[in-house]
Design a protein around this motif. Structure first.
Motif, PDB file in Angstrom:
ATOM      1  N   PHE A  10       0.820  -1.207   0.000  1.00 40.29           N
ATOM      2  CA  PHE A  10       0.000   0.000   0.000  1.00 40.29           C
ATOM      3  C   PHE A  10       0.855   1.258   0.000  1.00 40.29           C
ATOM      4  O   PHE A  10       2.051   1.232   0.277  1.00 40.29           O
ATOM      5  CB  PHE A  10      -0.949   0.015   1.204  1.00 40.29           C
ATOM      6  N   THR A  11       0.194   2.355  -0.340  1.00 41.14           N
ATOM      7  CA  THR A  11       0.797   3.684  -0.286  1.00 41.14           C
ATOM      8  C   THR A  11      -0.014   4.492   0.705  1.00 41.14           C
ATOM      9  O   THR A  11      -1.244   4.474   0.665  1.00 41.14           O
ATOM     10  CB  THR A  11       0.738   4.357  -1.678  1.00 41.14           C
ATOM     11  N   SER A  18       3.301  -9.812   7.108  1.00 40.86           N
ATOM     12  CA  SER A  18       3.027 -10.116   5.704  1.00 40.86           C
ATOM     13  C   SER A  18       3.076  -8.880   4.801  1.00 40.86           C
ATOM     14  O   SER A  18       3.005  -9.014   3.582  1.00 40.86           O
ATOM     15  CB  SER A  18       1.664 -10.795   5.574  1.00 40.86           C
ATOM     16  N   VAL A  19       3.214  -7.698   5.371  1.00 42.73           N
ATOM     17  CA  VAL A  19       3.326  -6.483   4.560  1.00 42.73           C
ATOM     18  C   VAL A  19       4.707  -6.472   3.919  1.00 42.73           C
ATOM     19  O   VAL A  19       5.725  -6.571   4.595  1.00 42.73           O
ATOM     20  CB  VAL A  19       3.129  -5.213   5.421  1.00 42.73           C
ATOM     21  N   TYR A  20       4.734  -6.378   2.585  1.00 43.06           N
ATOM     22  CA  TYR A  20       6.021  -6.446   1.889  1.00 43.06           C
ATOM     23  C   TYR A  20       6.365  -5.189   1.107  1.00 43.06           C
ATOM     24  O   TYR A  20       7.505  -5.026   0.678  1.00 43.06           O
ATOM     25  CB  TYR A  20       6.062  -7.666   0.958  1.00 43.06           C
ATOM     26  N   ALA A  21       5.406  -4.287   0.897  1.00 43.31           N
ATOM     27  CA  ALA A  21       5.702  -3.071   0.137  1.00 43.31           C
ATOM     28  C   ALA A  21       4.895  -1.907   0.702  1.00 43.31           C
ATOM     29  O   ALA A  21       3.667  -1.968   0.765  1.00 43.31           O
ATOM     30  CB  ALA A  21       5.381  -3.267  -1.330  1.00 43.31           C
ATOM     31  N   VAL A  22       5.603  -0.869   1.125  1.00 46.62           N
ATOM     32  CA  VAL A  22       4.963   0.323   1.680  1.00 46.62           C
ATOM     33  C   VAL A  22       5.644   1.542   1.087  1.00 46.62           C
ATOM     34  O   VAL A  22       6.869   1.623   1.025  1.00 46.62           O
ATOM     35  CB  VAL A  22       5.092   0.369   3.217  1.00 46.62           C
ATOM     36  N   SER A  23       4.832   2.490   0.662  1.00 44.28           N
ATOM     37  CA  SER A  23       5.336   3.788   0.246  1.00 44.28           C
ATOM     38  C   SER A  23       4.647   4.798   1.141  1.00 44.28           C
ATOM     39  O   SER A  23       3.415   4.869   1.173  1.00 44.28           O
ATOM     40  CB  SER A  23       4.998   4.048  -1.223  1.00 44.28           C
ATOM     41  N   ALA A  24       5.420   5.561   1.907  1.00 40.44           N
ATOM     42  CA  ALA A  24       4.843   6.503   2.868  1.00 40.44           C
ATOM     43  C   ALA A  24       5.447   7.886   2.681  1.00 40.44           C
ATOM     44  O   ALA A  24       6.625   8.019   2.345  1.00 40.44           O
ATOM     45  CB  ALA A  24       5.080   6.013   4.290  1.00 40.44           C
ATOM     46  N   SER A  25       4.624   8.906   2.894  1.00 39.15           N
ATOM     47  CA  SER A  25       5.101  10.284   2.830  1.00 39.15           C
ATOM     48  C   SER A  25       4.309  11.123   3.823  1.00 39.15           C
ATOM     49  O   SER A  25       3.231  10.727   4.279  1.00 39.15           O
ATOM     50  CB  SER A  25       4.976  10.835   1.408  1.00 39.15           C
ATOM     51  N   LYS A  26       4.857  12.310   4.134  1.00 37.55           N
ATOM     52  CA  LYS A  26       4.281  13.172   5.159  1.00 37.55           C
ATOM     53  C   LYS A  26       4.357  14.614   4.679  1.00 37.55           C
ATOM     54  O   LYS A  26       5.444  15.101   4.356  1.00 37.55           O
ATOM     55  CB  LYS A  26       5.092  12.950   6.448  1.00 37.55           C
ATOM     56  N   PHE A  27       3.207  15.288   4.605  1.00 34.41           N
ATOM     57  CA  PHE A  27       3.148  16.652   4.111  1.00 34.41           C
ATOM     58  C   PHE A  27       2.393  17.551   5.079  1.00 34.41           C
ATOM     59  O   PHE A  27       1.551  17.080   5.847  1.00 34.41           O
ATOM     60  CB  PHE A  27       2.430  16.702   2.753  1.00 34.41           C
ATOM     61  N   TRP A  28       2.663  18.850   4.993  1.00 38.08           N
ATOM     62  CA  TRP A  28       1.916  19.839   5.775  1.00 38.08           C
ATOM     63  C   TRP A  28       0.566  20.057   5.109  1.00 38.08           C
ATOM     64  O   TRP A  28       0.455  20.045   3.893  1.00 38.08           O
ATOM     65  CB  TRP A  28       2.658  21.170   5.827  1.00 38.08           C
TER      66      TRP A  28
END
Length: 132
Positions: free
Chosen positions: A51-52, A99-109
């Motif tokens: 997930f993203t 079991s989570v194998y793919a994560v795309s995470a970001s943080k914005f104002w």
């Protein structure tokens, strides 16, 4: 994509005393976790294995309107750390995240804090030459 209208909270480092003497950060985290779970039930989703996720952080009240306007949509490079915010979100939606194998995470104002979750379609797995 699913939007969770909650203020993102980092997972606190808990100690034994938090079982009977709850610190403010722990109480805030448990309230956040309950809100995220309730919203996921409302949407009828579970956290996928890939997930993203994008966290939109609230700007400090002490900032001027001019400073807030200048920072909308810019990357949030201050505390809480992205990995702790991600951990808090994942802990709210999964009991076992092995079991989570793919994560795309970001943080914005943002002027409107929240979390946006998007499911990633697994693509062909990339392998380096030495892993064959």
């Amino acid at each position: 994509a699913y939007r969770f209208d909650v203020v993102p909270v980092a997972a606190p480092r808990m100690n034994r005393a938090d079982r009977w003497k709850r610190r403010a950060c722990v109480v805030r985290y448990f309230a956040y976790r309950d809100q995220v779970r309730a919203k996921a039930i409302e949407y009828g989703i579970t956290l996928p294995n890939a997930f993203t996720v994008t966290f939109y952080m609230a700007m400090p009240k002490s900032w001027s309107k001019k400073k807030k306007a200048a920072h909308v949509g810019k990357p949030c490079q201050s505390k809480p750390d992205l990995d702790n915010v991600l951990k808090g979100f994942m802990d709210a939606l999964r009991t076992n995240d092995a079991s989570v194998y793919a994560v795309s995470a970001s943080k914005f104002w943002s002027e409107q804090p929240g979390v946006v979750l998007a499911v990633r379609v697994p693509s062909r797995v990339w392998r380096p030459n030495w892993a064959v």
